[in-house]
Motif scaffolding. Structure first.
Motif, PDB file in Angstrom:
ATOM      1  N   VAL A   1     -48.517 -25.359  57.300  1.00  0.00           N
ATOM      2  CA  VAL A   1     -49.418 -25.436  56.137  1.00  0.00           C
ATOM      3  C   VAL A   1     -49.123 -24.275  55.184  1.00  0.00           C
ATOM      4  N   ALA A   2     -48.870 -23.089  55.745  1.00  0.00           N
ATOM      5  CA  ALA A   2     -48.525 -21.936  54.908  1.00  0.00           C
ATOM      6  C   ALA A   2     -47.228 -22.171  54.148  1.00  0.00           C
ATOM      7  N   ALA A   3     -46.329 -22.974  54.743  1.00  0.00           N
ATOM      8  CA  ALA A   3     -45.058 -23.290  54.088  1.00  0.00           C
ATOM      9  C   ALA A   3     -45.198 -24.380  53.032  1.00  0.00           C
ATOM     10  N   GLY A   4     -46.373 -25.030  52.977  1.00  0.00           N
ATOM     11  CA  GLY A   4     -46.609 -26.031  51.948  1.00  0.00           C
ATOM     12  C   GLY A   4     -46.944 -27.417  52.446  1.00  0.00           C
ATOM     13  N   MET A   5     -47.020 -27.602  53.759  1.00  0.00           N
ATOM     14  CA  MET A   5     -47.370 -28.909  54.296  1.00  0.00           C
ATOM     15  C   MET A   5     -48.841 -29.204  54.043  1.00  0.00           C
ATOM     16  N   THR A   6     -49.155 -30.420  53.661  1.00  0.00           N
ATOM     17  CA  THR A   6     -50.543 -30.836  53.503  1.00  0.00           C
ATOM     18  C   THR A   6     -51.238 -30.765  54.863  1.00  0.00           C
ATOM     19  N   PRO A   7     -52.415 -30.180  54.947  1.00  0.00           N
ATOM     20  CA  PRO A   7     -53.096 -30.084  56.240  1.00  0.00           C
ATOM     21  C   PRO A   7     -53.238 -31.451  56.910  1.00  0.00           C
ATOM     22  N   ALA A   8     -52.981 -31.485  58.207  1.00  0.00           N
ATOM     23  CA  ALA A   8     -53.048 -32.733  58.963  1.00  0.00           C
ATOM     24  C   ALA A   8     -54.475 -33.022  59.392  1.00  0.00           C
ATOM     25  N   GLN A   9     -54.769 -34.304  59.559  1.00  0.00           N
ATOM     26  CA  GLN A   9     -56.066 -34.715  60.090  1.00  0.00           C
ATOM     27  C   GLN A   9     -56.004 -34.890  61.602  1.00  0.00           C
ATOM     28  N   HIS A  10     -54.787 -35.208  62.096  1.00  0.00           N
ATOM     29  CA  HIS A  10     -54.626 -35.460  63.519  1.00  0.00           C
ATOM     30  C   HIS A  10     -53.466 -34.630  64.069  1.00  0.00           C
ATOM     31  N   LEU A  11     -53.617 -34.196  65.306  1.00  0.00           N
ATOM     32  CA  LEU A  11     -52.623 -33.366  65.981  1.00  0.00           C
ATOM     33  C   LEU A  11     -52.260 -33.994  67.319  1.00  0.00           C
ATOM     34  N   GLY A  12     -50.958 -34.195  67.549  1.00  0.00           N
ATOM     35  CA  GLY A  12     -50.473 -34.637  68.846  1.00  0.00           C
ATOM     36  C   GLY A  12     -49.775 -33.480  69.548  1.00  0.00           C
ATOM     37  N   VAL A  13     -50.081 -33.262  70.812  1.00  0.00           N
ATOM     38  CA  VAL A  13     -49.456 -32.200  71.605  1.00  0.00           C
ATOM     39  C   VAL A  13     -48.823 -32.828  72.836  1.00  0.00           C
ATOM     40  N   ILE A  14     -47.505 -32.596  73.008  1.00  0.00           N
ATOM     41  CA  ILE A  14     -46.779 -33.049  74.191  1.00  0.00           C
ATOM     42  C   ILE A  14     -46.447 -31.818  75.030  1.00  0.00           C
ATOM     43  N   ASP A  15     -46.833 -31.835  76.289  1.00  0.00           N
ATOM     44  CA  ASP A  15     -46.536 -30.727  77.194  1.00  0.00           C
ATOM     45  C   ASP A  15     -45.434 -31.165  78.153  1.00  0.00           C
ATOM     46  N   TYR A  16     -44.188 -30.835  77.804  1.00  0.00           N
ATOM     47  CA  TYR A  16     -43.053 -31.245  78.619  1.00  0.00           C
ATOM     48  C   TYR A  16     -42.900 -30.414  79.888  1.00  0.00           C
TER      49      TYR A  16
ATOM     50  N   PHE B   1     -55.542 -35.307  68.983  1.00  0.00           N
ATOM     51  CA  PHE B   1     -56.851 -34.816  68.576  1.00  0.00           C
ATOM     52  C   PHE B   1     -57.162 -35.211  67.134  1.00  0.00           C
ATOM     53  N   ASP B   2     -58.438 -35.399  66.859  1.00  0.00           N
ATOM     54  CA  ASP B   2     -58.952 -35.456  65.498  1.00  0.00           C
ATOM     55  C   ASP B   2     -59.356 -34.028  65.138  1.00  0.00           C
ATOM     56  N   LEU B   3     -58.666 -33.432  64.174  1.00  0.00           N
ATOM     57  CA  LEU B   3     -58.903 -32.031  63.843  1.00  0.00           C
ATOM     58  C   LEU B   3     -60.195 -31.809  63.068  1.00  0.00           C
ATOM     59  N   LYS B   4     -60.714 -32.847  62.445  1.00  0.00           N
ATOM     60  CA  LYS B   4     -61.963 -32.709  61.707  1.00  0.00           C
ATOM     61  C   LYS B   4     -63.163 -32.724  62.650  1.00  0.00           C
ATOM     62  N   THR B   5     -63.195 -33.724  63.508  1.00  0.00           N
ATOM     63  CA  THR B   5     -64.315 -33.824  64.458  1.00  0.00           C
ATOM     64  C   THR B   5     -64.060 -33.018  65.721  1.00  0.00           C
ATOM     65  N   ARG B   6     -62.794 -32.587  65.906  1.00  0.00           N
ATOM     66  CA  ARG B   6     -62.375 -31.818  67.081  1.00  0.00           C
ATOM     67  C   ARG B   6     -62.639 -32.591  68.364  1.00  0.00           C
ATOM     68  N   LYS B   7     -62.300 -33.867  68.307  1.00  0.00           N
ATOM     69  CA  LYS B   7     -62.440 -34.751  69.461  1.00  0.00           C
ATOM     70  C   LYS B   7     -61.072 -35.186  69.965  1.00  0.00           C
ATOM     71  N   LEU B   8     -61.007 -35.489  71.249  1.00  0.00           N
ATOM     72  CA  LEU B   8     -59.796 -36.032  71.845  1.00  0.00           C
ATOM     73  C   LEU B   8     -59.787 -37.543  71.631  1.00  0.00           C
ATOM     74  N   LEU B   9     -58.721 -38.044  71.014  1.00  0.00           N
ATOM     75  CA  LEU B   9     -58.615 -39.474  70.724  1.00  0.00           C
ATOM     76  C   LEU B   9     -57.777 -40.218  71.757  1.00  0.00           C
ATOM     77  N   PHE B  10     -56.712 -39.582  72.242  1.00  0.00           N
ATOM     78  CA  PHE B  10     -55.824 -40.202  73.220  1.00  0.00           C
ATOM     79  C   PHE B  10     -55.354 -39.151  74.224  1.00  0.00           C
ATOM     80  N   ARG B  11     -55.154 -39.575  75.442  1.00  0.00           N
ATOM     81  CA  ARG B  11     -54.365 -38.819  76.405  1.00  0.00           C
ATOM     82  C   ARG B  11     -53.481 -39.838  77.108  1.00  0.00           C
ATOM     83  N   GLU B  12     -52.163 -39.699  76.925  1.00  0.00           N
ATOM     84  CA  GLU B  12     -51.254 -40.771  77.290  1.00  0.00           C
ATOM     85  C   GLU B  12     -50.005 -40.276  78.017  1.00  0.00           C
ATOM     86  N   LEU B  13     -49.372 -41.207  78.731  1.00  0.00           N
ATOM     87  CA  LEU B  13     -48.034 -40.997  79.257  1.00  0.00           C
ATOM     88  C   LEU B  13     -47.045 -40.954  78.099  1.00  0.00           C
TER      89      LEU B  13
END
Length: 247
Positions: A54-69, A81-93
């Protein structure tokens, strides 16, 4: 005022206050509450990368996906995650690349034809219909680490080999050619949540990778730069795999 009505009013006030407390909590704390099983280091690195992008100029995201390899492929290691409501939307394989490892991924690359997964932050682009069905293009934001993702056609798509029953028999999920493939049943809904300018972060505790602990110097790009068009015509970088086959 009748006692039951008073109790109802107090309960409503309590819920309102609790909701405001969750909203006021720092993002990392609120998201950890929503996903208590996520590795705090992975989440911290993902949020650090998001701030840098975002500091580099990216429009702030509404959703965040995190993969833990660092987790085996047989565990649900993709959180959305939904970054606005701060809720977990999916947890997937989610699958990793064929040359990244067996059940555990240990090797990552930015090189074309390496058949490995890439680490780091990605800005999502548009969705499209490809050889593997509904798919999501992504642009890597970290120079030298994943900035060839678009050229390599590392896309999120559904795959029959992302199957818990098959994995329980074989000891691992099927593997992609580097794409973060997900279950076909959830692919369209998940991709629609993550498409068009959202943020995905793939993490692994590699001490040689600065992004494992966050981006103190913010070396990321915004993702608004035009991707290398060499990958634009590719529907996917892997062939279709018949049902019942574990690549």
């Amino acid at each position: 005022m009748p006692y039951p009505l008073v109790r109802q009013c107090l309960a409503a006030v309590f819920l309102l206050v609790a909701a405001r407390v969750v909203q006021a909590a720092p993002p990392a704390e609120a998201l950890r509450r929503a996903a208590p099983d996520i590795n705090p280091k992975a989440l911290k690195a993902a949020l650090s990368a998001l701030d840098c992008a975002v500091a580099a100029g990216m429009t702030p995201a509404q959703h965040l996906g995190v993969i833990d390899y660092s987790l085996p492929s047989t565990q649900r290691r993709l959180w959305v995650f939904d970054l606005k409501t701060r809720k977990l939307l999916f947890r997937e394989l989610v699958a990793h690349g064929k040359n990244s490892g067996e059940n555990l991924a240990t090797r990552f690359s930015n090189s074309p034809d390496s058949l490995t997964s890439s680490l780091g932050p990605f800005r999502t682009l548009g969705a499209y219909e490809g050889r593997n069905g509904y798919s999501l293009r992504m642009a890597g934001l970290e120079p030298g680490v994943n900035d060839r993702a678009y050229t390599r056609a590392l896309v999120m798509h559904g795959a029959q080999y992302v199957d818990a029953k098959m994995a329980s028999k074989q000891g691992r999920l099927g593997r992609s050619w580097g794409c973060p493939a997900v279950r076909p049943a959830v692919a369209q809904k998940l991709i629609d949540t993550l498409k068009d300018g959202q943020f995905v972060f793939a993490w692994y505790p590699d001490p040689a990778w600065a992004g494992a602990n966050g981006y103190a110097q913010c070396p990321l790009t915004s993702g608004h730069e035009a991707p290398d068009t060499a990958g634009a015509a590719l529907a996917s970088n892997e062939p279709q795999v018949p049902a019942g086959v574990l690549p």
